[in-house]
Design a protein around this motif. Sequence first.
Motif, PDB file in Angstrom:
ATOM      1  N   SER A 200      -3.705 -23.210  27.571  1.00 18.95           N
ATOM      2  CA  SER A 200      -2.280 -23.788  26.972  1.00 18.95           C
ATOM      3  C   SER A 200      -2.161 -25.272  26.924  1.00 18.95           C
ATOM      4  O   SER A 200      -1.253 -25.811  26.085  1.00 18.95           O
ATOM      5  N   LYS A 201      -3.231 -25.924  27.482  1.00 17.91           N
ATOM      6  CA  LYS A 201      -3.055 -27.634  27.393  1.00 17.91           C
ATOM      7  C   LYS A 201      -4.123 -28.028  26.104  1.00 17.91           C
ATOM      8  O   LYS A 201      -4.249 -29.064  25.970  1.00 17.91           O
ATOM      9  N   ILE A 202      -4.766 -27.138  25.498  1.00 15.20           N
ATOM     10  CA  ILE A 202      -5.664 -27.618  24.405  1.00 15.20           C
ATOM     11  C   ILE A 202      -4.657 -28.203  23.125  1.00 15.20           C
ATOM     12  O   ILE A 202      -3.713 -27.435  22.866  1.00 15.20           O
ATOM     13  N   THR A 203      -4.905 -29.344  22.861  1.00 15.66           N
ATOM     14  CA  THR A 203      -4.280 -30.026  21.657  1.00 15.66           C
ATOM     15  C   THR A 203      -5.111 -29.990  20.403  1.00 15.66           C
ATOM     16  O   THR A 203      -4.493 -30.089  19.375  1.00 15.66           O
ATOM     17  N   ALA A 204      -6.496 -30.239  20.488  1.00 19.24           N
ATOM     18  CA  ALA A 204      -7.350 -30.412  19.556  1.00 19.24           C
ATOM     19  C   ALA A 204      -8.906 -29.958  20.034  1.00 19.24           C
ATOM     20  O   ALA A 204      -9.052 -30.106  20.973  1.00 19.24           O
ATOM     21  N   ILE A 205      -9.434 -29.520  18.664  1.00 24.48           N
ATOM     22  CA  ILE A 205     -10.968 -29.425  18.991  1.00 24.48           C
ATOM     23  C   ILE A 205     -11.759 -30.062  17.806  1.00 24.48           C
ATOM     24  O   ILE A 205     -11.108 -29.964  16.674  1.00 24.48           O
ATOM     25  N   GLU A 206     -12.506 -30.716  18.168  1.00 25.53           N
ATOM     26  CA  GLU A 206     -13.343 -31.498  17.332  1.00 25.53           C
ATOM     27  C   GLU A 206     -15.030 -31.391  17.601  1.00 25.53           C
ATOM     28  O   GLU A 206     -15.404 -32.093  18.662  1.00 25.53           O
TER      29      GLU A 206
END
Length: 239
Positions: A200-206
């Motif tokens: 739930s704490k993920i804001t972005a994936i790069e």
Amino acid sequence: MNCLLVDDEEHALEVLRHHLKQVPALTVAGATTNPLEALRLLNSQPIDLVFLDIQMPELSGLDVVRAINGKCKVILTTAYSEFAAEGFDLEVVDYLLKPISLPRFLKAVQRAMRTTEVTAPAPAPEPLEHEYIFVKTELKGKMLKINLVDIDYVEGMKNYVAIHHNGLRTLALLNMKALEDRLPSRQFMRVHKSFIIALSKITAIEGNQIQLKNIKADIALGDTYRQAFHEIMRKKLMQ
């Protein structure tokens, strides 16, 4: 289990009452010689199991089974074997031929109880905001309560783990595997040999870097965990 007895012959009802008295787990919630009255009782009382005759005036037992549409378990009782196939097509628990012996009655009841256990709904998981763990800290004799909803990520450090939660970093005497097994998989995922994150704490994936809310450092996504992680993320991806 609350039981309803339905048979147009009073003698047959007496036989069923006698057999039910031998099983403390069963309660006679009602008994009737009228199938229409049976439907009324089924719609007005919590009934778990029906012992149901097939050949009755106005409405057959098979008609009753169709009418209740799986609302409760059914054991058919009849003097005729030719309805057995149709009865099992309607997913009744068992089919008892009259005269009904006590051993055969008990076998049918056990089958009904097993079926009820299998189909009972699983208890709802505890909401995450109510879950917590206690961990042993690096300070001797001190245990700290950590609410799971506050955990951002966990970092493995040989014989310790660092739990990052609410801007704090708590060292605990745990290994990553033990904590991974304890945390609910629907909210937490191991993404690297050294990192478990709160999904739930993920804001972005790069690329192979994962960014978490209010966390400056990126979390590395390990090769071993990449496929499982992306499968989870694909379910959230808007095309």
